[in-house]
Design an enzyme around this catalytic site. Structure first.
Site, PDB file in Angstrom:
ATOM      1  N   GLY A 122      -9.289  18.241  19.334  1.00 35.96           N
ATOM      2  CA  GLY A 122     -10.727  17.715  19.118  1.00 35.96           C
ATOM      3  C   GLY A 122     -11.059  17.379  20.702  1.00 35.96           C
ATOM      4  O   GLY A 122     -12.068  17.701  20.968  1.00 35.96           O
ATOM      5  N   GLU A 151      -4.663   9.483  25.166  1.00 37.87           N
ATOM      6  CA  GLU A 151      -5.374   9.599  26.507  1.00 37.87           C
ATOM      7  C   GLU A 151      -4.828   8.902  27.823  1.00 37.87           C
ATOM      8  O   GLU A 151      -5.639   8.606  28.475  1.00 37.87           O
ATOM      9  CB  GLU A 151      -6.592   8.977  25.944  1.00 37.87           C
ATOM     10  CG  GLU A 151      -7.542   9.905  24.720  1.00 37.87           C
ATOM     11  CD  GLU A 151      -8.597   9.250  24.214  1.00 37.87           C
ATOM     12  OE1 GLU A 151      -9.761   9.542  24.745  1.00 37.87           O
ATOM     13  OE2 GLU A 151      -8.582   8.281  23.481  1.00 37.87           O
TER      14      GLU A 151
END
Lengths: 337, 763
Positions: free
Chosen positions: B245, B729
């Site tokens: 994604g 992240e």
């Protein structure tokens, strides 16, 4: 992709017939019948709608006759349907022609090298993004006379040698540099039987006809490459953005004959920087009869790029190319053979 | 234990193998376009060859003659769809540029026609045969193009509320003993997930099923329903696995409602598989950014003034921005801070989230500038960060819930061998390679969102967890299964997890690294509801003892330390006492400080993340330190990165195996971002040029020789019940600066523009 017929070639004559049958005066790249070997370029370009053949002639059945790797006592013959990976892994090729083995080993990915053939490899078409994207009308190679989008576009990967005001697309391959450096001969099977020509005459610089890429006519098939002599002191050096699976920003194929410290014969070919496989003969002349040192390497490199012309994003290739030539020369001189 | 499955340290879960490992390696994992459809028609997109102007005419004759073509949909005959607002304005869309609405073209590669045919091949062939006549206008491509407009982000982007500032920057900078002003650029980048941007739509009467890789099935379901003008309960989005994604599937793209609308009209399922190059323009991307950093410091390295000005490109209609100053102004102790974020509008598709959206470009600038400052001060860059380490962020003075930045620096420095580094640049080499060491801090906000879950426990211990979470490759199935197994005291192999389906209880978007904290907190809470029911059955007295409460597991944070004498629940006895075969509970969890409308928004597919700097009286971030070795070839100037070492602290590590994989992937992507990745734009026509995976470079195996991930123990009970900080992240943030800092060390040359290519090196 558009519909096409598919047939397998039972023998060379049949392949030549099928490929040459519908021949018109169109350039080979636009011929309605196209040969399929490894398919690693053709299928790509068909999916992109760049090439639109209506007939595919699968020449892989000819492999039994056309894929031999035959080292002689003082020569090498390579069948055009030999796989890149097989030739790169061949012990005698590695020993006597390291420039060939390395140029093949440093090309593409293992998967592609297992599929791709030598003949198909030298016929690989440019990676110019504007050529490969049919939504750009202006590509003289695809649509003669339409202009060149790359000339003032994003042209970091484009050529600085052999360009014209019509086309600056880079010849993308590696193996061809080794062939042109070693004065290879290409054997062509066509309508009039088998003929040979110097490999250096196979590719055509774009000039005013960038759509004409080679000297081949529809119906012509490359059946073999031949090299005379042995070139154990030879290297292929390739500079690129990543360490594998990437086209050259600049490469050099160097072959030397050094006796008692004096260079008797020298071959310098350049990749990643020219529109066609590129032989730097002026540079070679500077080497012959001399002893190697860094100053000489620098003069040779300068001579190799004397006619180079950079554009907005690719001017760096001139300085880079010179350093690659100098480094490759040094590597060839110092290699243990 | 192996490198891939590290031994858990304190406050870490077990390194169990991935729940979905066997399904993935055997090809049994079904992605959206693998889903079988009953007699589908196939769609192929036609996209614009110009970035600005209008379509004068389509010549469809040739295309219409291709055998198998069913329909060609253009703006002249497209299904009418309602508009959806941008996600940041209360809608669902990642762009408000809705194609097939008019003849206008707003960006390169805009969808201008959809060919529907009996086969993919026929649809593609017909698409190739469509001829389009345009009237083209001159587009503005990027920062330096004529015709762009620039304005402050504040006031035009609803989610960018403030330009953080404190103290008197101008005065402090003026008076600073040591000053640095430097500008930095980052390029356009595209996610290029392996799974293409496919969509399959099938109607059953008034009910629509959408198979599409999504990071937010509830958002997509509600957004498509809004565009179609139907009840959201009639739309179901299914994607048990998502093939990557990276932010690209976080908000709705225009393609989905278009395909749904055509499928409805044709009364036939439709499958769309766009091409790789179309993915560059029909979804989002990371826009190019520019930065100016000003740092003022005392001679002993104390920061006295910091200013970060950023500019970002967005589309004409949408004011998207990442605004990373919210992080860079709060990372180090500095009394005088100023910042400004601006948005430049160009004729481009609307950018969107891409892994660590704010932190990647903005920390590249700040962490590069700090390295430059360290060099000016003749100070070790680690020491400069230590001197300016903060327990409270400087803008609001709020304390970090936990912060292990310097511990990460120390651990990573030791593992890397930083002490061997000569302080002088261009002083180390190995043959023809100049060697440089560099480091940088990395961080990412800890975020959580409201989430629901349903858990069913059977008498024999078999457990079924249902939650509309998303497996985008992170290990979500695995950590959710672990959470349920641990909480219910059942063997892991008895737990089945169902996700990626909007008919399941809602979970937040798989973005902002919130998934583990949010979904596991919800699952934990619901497991505790089951435990309470069972315990009440065997301990019918209303007054549970403290000891029982602990065993029941209603403490706010998970206890990995089993209390002495703690015993697991006797399931069979409890079920017998209850007189049932199955206990099932549904629950809705929301993080502290979540807005009042959280649960309503959760069901409506609207994101309500809290955390990071936006918490009431604290600030929560995960931290790390990254060290790299680069080698620059003297002759070719080729740049290679043989070693990447990162140390990270992110609260509870749910599973060191899956966490390591995330962090390792982050480090590799960070290297890719620094040295390889850039989408080239032809500024004459505002079109992407290298829109394929052969020319948009990402690393191959040969580029990645040494990656070491160190996970530090960190306990943080102030963030969420699980105690976990998102780390998906975290690792790709610091690498850009670490690599440029290492290139400086190798060559003496500062590089302030990414990606760094060999022609940028002047040895």
């Amino acid at each position: 992709m558009r519909p096409f017929s598919y047939q397998r070639a039972s023998d060379p004559d049949m392949a030549v017939q099928a490929l040459g049958a519908a021949a018109t005066n169109t350039p080979l790249t636009k011929a309605t019948a196209q040969p399929l070997a490894g398919g690693t370029t053709l299928i790509d370009l068909m999916k992109l709608d760049v090439m639109r053949p209506t007939a595919i002639v699968d020449i892989n059945p000819l492999a039994h006759a056309w894929s031999a790797i035959e080292p002689g006592s003082d020569a090498l013959r390579l069948g055009a349907l030999a796989k890149m990976s097989d030739v790169a892994a061949h012990a005698e090729v590695q020993r006597s022609y390291p420039v060939i083995a390395d140029s093949l080993k440093l090309a593409a990915s293992a998967q592609l090298r297992n599929m791709a053939t030598l003949g198909g490899n030298v016929m690989q078409r440019t990676r110019c993004n504007y050529f490969r994207d049919v939504s750009y009308e202006n590509c003289n190679k695809r649509n003669p006379g339409s202009g060149c989008a790359a000339m003032d576009g994003v042209n970091r990967m484009h050529a600085v040698l052999g360009t014209s005001d019509q086309c600056i697309a880079t010849y993308p391959g590696d193996f061809a540099q080794a062939l042109i450096a070693l004065d290879a001969t290409v054997e062509i099977t066509g309508k009039a039987g088998t003929r040979s020509m110097p490999f250096a005459q196979l590719h055509k610089a774009p000039g005013s006809t960038p759509d004409i890429e080679t000297a081949l006519q529809p119906g012509d098939l490359i059946s073999a490459f031949s090299i005379s002599g042995r070139w154990p002191r030879s290297v292929y050096l390739k500079a690129r953005d990543r360490q594998s699976y990437e086209f050259a920003l600049s490469s050099a194929a160097i072959a030397l004959d050094v006796q008692d410290g004096t260079i008797r014969d020298a071959r310098v070919a350049l990749g990643g920087v020219a529109t066609v496989p590129w032989r730097a003969r002026e540079a070679e002349a500077l080497l012959k009869g001399h002893r190697f040192d860094e100053a000489l390497a620098q003069r040779v490199a300068d001579a190799a790029f004397a006619d180079a012309r950079g554009r907005r994003h690719n001017s760096f290739k001139i300085a880079l190319g010179k350093r690659v030539v100098a480094r490759a020369l040094q590597q060839a001189v110092t290699m243990e053979i | 234990m192996t490198a891939a499955a590290p031994e858990p340290k304190t406050n870490m879960g077990q390194s169990v193998p991935r729940y979905d490992a066997a399904a993935k390696v055997t090809g049994r994992a079904t992605y959206a376009s693998d889903m079988p459809l009953d007699n589908p028609a196939y769609a192929f997109l036609v996209t614009s060859a110009i970035a600005k102007g209008r379509i004068d005419r389509f010549d469809l004759d040739d295309a219409g003659r291709v055998r198998g073509v069913i329909d060609i949909v253009t703006h002249e005959n497209a299904p009418k769809l309602k508009e959806s607002k941008l996600f940041s304005n209360g809608g669902y869309a990642g762009t408000t540029i809705q194609p097939l609405r008019s003849a206008e073209i707003a960006h390169d590669g805009q969808i201008i026609a959809v060919v529907i045919a009996e086969s993919y091949e026929a649809a593609r062939e017909a698409a190739n045969r469509i001829k389009v006549s345009y009237t083209a206008a001159a587009p503005s491509a990027s920062f330096d193009s004529p015709g762009t407009t620039m304005a402050a982000a504040k006031g035009q982007n609803a989610q960018f509320k403030e330009d953080p500032a404190v103290g008197d920057f101008a005065k402090a900078f003026d008076a600073a003993e040591v000053k640095l002003t430097a500008s930095y650029d980052t390029p356009t980048q595209h996610h290029n997930p392996m799974e293409l941007f496919t969509t399959s739509c099938a109607w059953m009467g008034d009910n629509l099923v959408i198979y599409e890789g999504s990071q937010y099935v509830y958002g997509l379901k509600n957004g498509v329903a809004e565009q179609l003008g139907i009840d959201a309960d009639k739309v179901r989005v299914v994607n048990p696995y998502v093939g990557g994604g990276f932010g690209s599937r976080g908000s709705m793209t225009p393609r989905t409602a278009i395909i749904a609308g055509i499928a409805k009209r044709l009364n036939r399922p439709i499958k769309l598989v766009p091409t790789r190059d179309q993915g560059f323009t029909i979804a989002t991307y990371r826009a190019e950014t520019r930065h100016e950093i000003k740092l003022g410091a005392s001679r002993d390295g104390k920061l006295v003034a910091l200013r970060h000005e950023g500019a970002e490109v967005s589309s004409r209609p949408d004011a998207y921005c990442v605004g990373g100053t919210k992080t860079t102004t709060r990372l180090y102790a500095c009394p005088n801070v100023d910042s400004l974020v601006s948005i430049v509008r160009a004729d481009r598709n609307t950018p969107g989230f891409m892994r660590s959206p704010p932190e990647v470009p903005y920390l590249f600038a700040l962490e590069s500038a700090l390295d430059e400052l360290a060099a000016k001060l003749n100070m070790d860059p680690i020491e400069l960060r230590r001197i300016n380490d903060a327990t409270n962020e400087p803008i609001g003075g709020k304390p970090y819930t936990s912060r292990s930045l310097m511990a990460c620096f120390d651990e990573a420095a030791k593992a890397f061998g930083w002490s061997q580094r000569s302080s002088q640049p261009k002083s180390t080499s190995d043959g023809n390679w100049l060697i440089g060491y560099g480091c940088a801090a990395t961080c990412y906000p800890t975020q959580m969102g409201p989430s629901a879950a349903r858990v069913r426990l059977q008498r024999d211990g078999r457990t079924r967890v249902e939650i509309a979470g998303h497996e985008i490759g992170t290990g979500a199935y695995t950590v959710i299964a672990q959470t349920a197994a641990e909480r219910l005291g059942v063997p892991l192999e008895k737990v089945a997890v169902f996700m990626g389906d909007s008919d399941l209880p809602p979970a937040p978007v798989a973005g902002g690294s919130n998934s583990t904290a949010s979904t596991c907190s919800a699952v934990m809470m619901v497991c505790d509801q089951i435990r309470q029911r069972l315990f009440k059955a065997v301990m019918p007295s209303d007054s549970l003892t403290d000891k029982a409460k602990e065993t029941v597991g209603i403490s706010p944070a998970p206890s990995t330390r089993a209390a002495k004498g703690d015993r697991s629940l006797d399931l069979e006895k409890a079920f017998d006492a209850l007189g049932v075969g199955v206990v099932e509970e549904y629950g809705e969890w929301k993080p502290e400080g979540a807005p009042l409308d959280s649960f309503r928004a959760m069901h409506n597919g609207q994101v309500r993340l809290v955390g990071g700097h936006a918490m009431k009286d604290q600030i929560a971030y995960a931290f790390g330190a990254e060290f790299v070795e680069v080698r620059v070839n003297r002759f070719t100037h080729e740049i290679r990165c043989p070693r990447l070492v990162g140390a990270f602290a992110a609260g509870r590590i749910m599973n060191p195996r899956t966490a390591r994989s995330q962090l390792m992937g982050g480090l590799i992507w960070g290297m890719s971002s620094a040295l390889l990745e850039a989408t080239e734009i032809d500024e004459r026509n505002a079109r992407y040029v290298n829109d394929n995976l052969a020319d948009y470079l990402v690393p191959v195996n040969a580029d990645v020789s040494g990656v070491e991930v160190i996970m530090l123990s960190e306990q943080d009970d102030r963030i969420n019940p699980v105690g976990a900080k998102g780390l998906g992240e975290l690792a790709n943030v610091g690498t850009n600066a670490a690599i440029c800092n290492a290139i400086y060390h190798a060559t003496g040359q500062r590089i302030r523009k990414l990606p760094v290519r060999l022609e940028n090196i002047e040895v």
